[in-house]
Design a protein around this motif. Structure first.
Motif, short mmCIF file in Angstrom:
data_model
loop_
_atom_site.label_atom_id
_atom_site.label_comp_id
_atom_site.label_asym_id
_atom_site.label_seq_id
_atom_site.Cartn_x
_atom_site.Cartn_y
_atom_site.Cartn_z
N ARG A 208 1.20 11.32 3.41
CA ARG A 208 0.76 12.28 4.41
C ARG A 208 1.09 13.68 3.93
O ARG A 208 2.21 13.97 3.52
CB ARG A 208 1.45 12.04 5.75
CG ARG A 208 0.80 12.87 6.87
CD ARG A 208 1.47 12.69 8.18
NE ARG A 208 2.63 13.58 8.16
CZ ARG A 208 3.63 13.52 9.01
NH1 ARG A 208 3.66 12.57 9.92
NH2 ARG A 208 4.62 14.35 8.94
N ARG B 37 -3.68 11.98 6.06
CA ARG B 37 -3.02 10.81 5.47
C ARG B 37 -4.03 10.08 4.62
O ARG B 37 -5.18 9.88 5.01
CB ARG B 37 -2.48 9.88 6.55
CG ARG B 37 -1.80 8.63 6.00
CD ARG B 37 -1.24 7.75 7.11
NE ARG B 37 -0.12 8.36 7.79
CZ ARG B 37 1.14 8.33 7.35
NH1 ARG B 37 1.42 7.74 6.22
NH2 ARG B 37 2.10 8.91 8.03
N ARG B 38 -3.61 9.63 3.44
CA ARG B 38 -4.45 8.84 2.55
C ARG B 38 -3.64 7.62 2.13
O ARG B 38 -2.43 7.68 2.00
CB ARG B 38 -4.84 9.63 1.29
CG ARG B 38 -5.62 10.90 1.58
CD ARG B 38 -7.03 10.55 2.06
NE ARG B 38 -7.81 11.73 2.29
CZ ARG B 38 -7.89 12.36 3.45
NH1 ARG B 38 -7.23 11.92 4.50
NH2 ARG B 38 -8.64 13.43 3.58
N GLN B 39 -4.36 6.51 1.90
CA GLN B 39 -3.69 5.27 1.51
C GLN B 39 -4.46 4.60 0.39
O GLN B 39 -5.69 4.63 0.37
CB GLN B 39 -3.60 4.32 2.71
CG GLN B 39 -2.80 4.91 3.85
CD GLN B 39 -2.83 4.05 5.10
OE1 GLN B 39 -3.67 3.18 5.25
NE2 GLN B 39 -1.89 4.30 5.99
N GLU C 15 -11.21 8.30 0.17
CA GLU C 15 -9.77 8.21 0.26
C GLU C 15 -9.12 7.74 -1.03
O GLU C 15 -8.00 8.07 -1.30
CB GLU C 15 -9.39 7.27 1.41
CG GLU C 15 -9.79 7.87 2.74
CD GLU C 15 -9.62 6.93 3.89
OE1 GLU C 15 -9.07 5.85 3.70
OE2 GLU C 15 -10.06 7.28 4.98
N ASP D 257 4.85 6.70 2.39
CA ASP D 257 5.22 5.42 3.00
C ASP D 257 4.76 4.29 2.10
O ASP D 257 3.65 4.33 1.56
CB ASP D 257 4.54 5.25 4.37
CG ASP D 257 4.98 6.29 5.38
OD1 ASP D 257 6.16 6.68 5.35
OD2 ASP D 257 4.15 6.70 6.20
N TRP E 56 0.85 -1.19 0.00
CA TRP E 56 0.00 0.00 0.00
C TRP E 56 0.87 1.22 0.00
O TRP E 56 1.92 1.25 0.64
CB TRP E 56 -0.89 0.02 1.24
CG TRP E 56 -2.07 -0.88 1.10
CD1 TRP E 56 -2.08 -2.24 1.09
CD2 TRP E 56 -3.42 -0.47 0.94
NE1 TRP E 56 -3.35 -2.70 0.93
CE2 TRP E 56 -4.20 -1.64 0.84
CE3 TRP E 56 -4.05 0.77 0.89
CZ2 TRP E 56 -5.57 -1.59 0.67
CZ3 TRP E 56 -5.42 0.81 0.73
CH2 TRP E 56 -6.17 -0.37 0.62
N SER F 164 1.06 5.04 1.19
CA SER F 164 0.46 5.94 2.17
C SER F 164 1.14 7.29 2.02
O SER F 164 2.36 7.39 2.05
CB SER F 164 0.69 5.38 3.58
OG SER F 164 0.20 6.27 4.55
#
Length: 190
Positions: free
Chosen positions: A20, A25-27, A107, A51, A16, A18
């Motif tokens: 920020r 934060r969105r994933q 998201e 991330d 995934w 991620s």
């Protein structure tokens, strides 16, 4: 602000991404053609934290006002193929859906197509459906009866409560109001 995930290289399947921006934060699954939408306030951020989850890699990139395409390189173990992905950062105008103070956008959404319905819309539709059909009240009532009786098999009892027809009480017309009582002085005089 919208961050679009482009071509991905060396990212393990099932990972995934991620991102920020400030405090948001969105994933999304680390697959090309995925988008992460942020509230308008995130557009003023000078840096994104990126991330890669599932494999625990992290990269950062400095946002430039005149740039919208970036390459994030993640540190790969010695001797392994480099890990990188391209990002396109789109700063969205105020009128483009993410107003201030309102609920956040879904998201994740595909960049093109339209087959994906936002999770928020799905949740609102579900709430409307439950309200229309009285589902929450029915389940709460069945649960209350089951808990108060404490049957040996509570799941079966709960199912029976939900399957049983709702009791209908006969509707009684309102009773006529009693005649007003006579004052005490008048009653003594007669």
């Amino acid at each position: 602000m919208e961050v679009l995930l482009g071509r991905c290289e060396g990212i393990p399947e099932g990972s995934w991404l991620s991102v920020r921006a400030g405090h948001s934060r969105r994933q999304v699954p680390a697959q090309p053609q995925r988008a992460l939408r942020f509230r308008e306030e995130a557009g003023s951020c000078k840096e994104l934290q990126v991330d890669l989850l599932g494999v625990l890699h992290r990269g950062r990139l400095a946002l430039q006002a005149a740039e919208d395409r970036y390459v994030v390189e993640f540190e790969a173990p010695c001797g392994e193929k480099p890990i990188r992905c391209e990002l396109e950062v789109r700063r969205m105008p105020r009128s483009a859906g993410t107003g201030t103070g309102g609920p956040e956008q879904a998201e994740a959404a595909p960049i093109a197509g339209g087959g994906h319905i936002g999770r928020r819309r799905d949740a609102l539709d579900a709430v409307k459906y439950m309200e229309k059909h009285g589902l929450v009240q029915a389940v709460q009532a069945a649960m209350a009866v089951t808990v108060s009786l404490r049957p040996e098999d509570p799941v079966t009892h709960l199912a029976h409560c939900l399957l049983a027809p709702a009791p209908t009480a006969p509707v009684k017309p309102p009773s006529p109001a009693p005649p007003p009582a006579a004052p005490a002085a008048d009653a003594a005089a007669t």
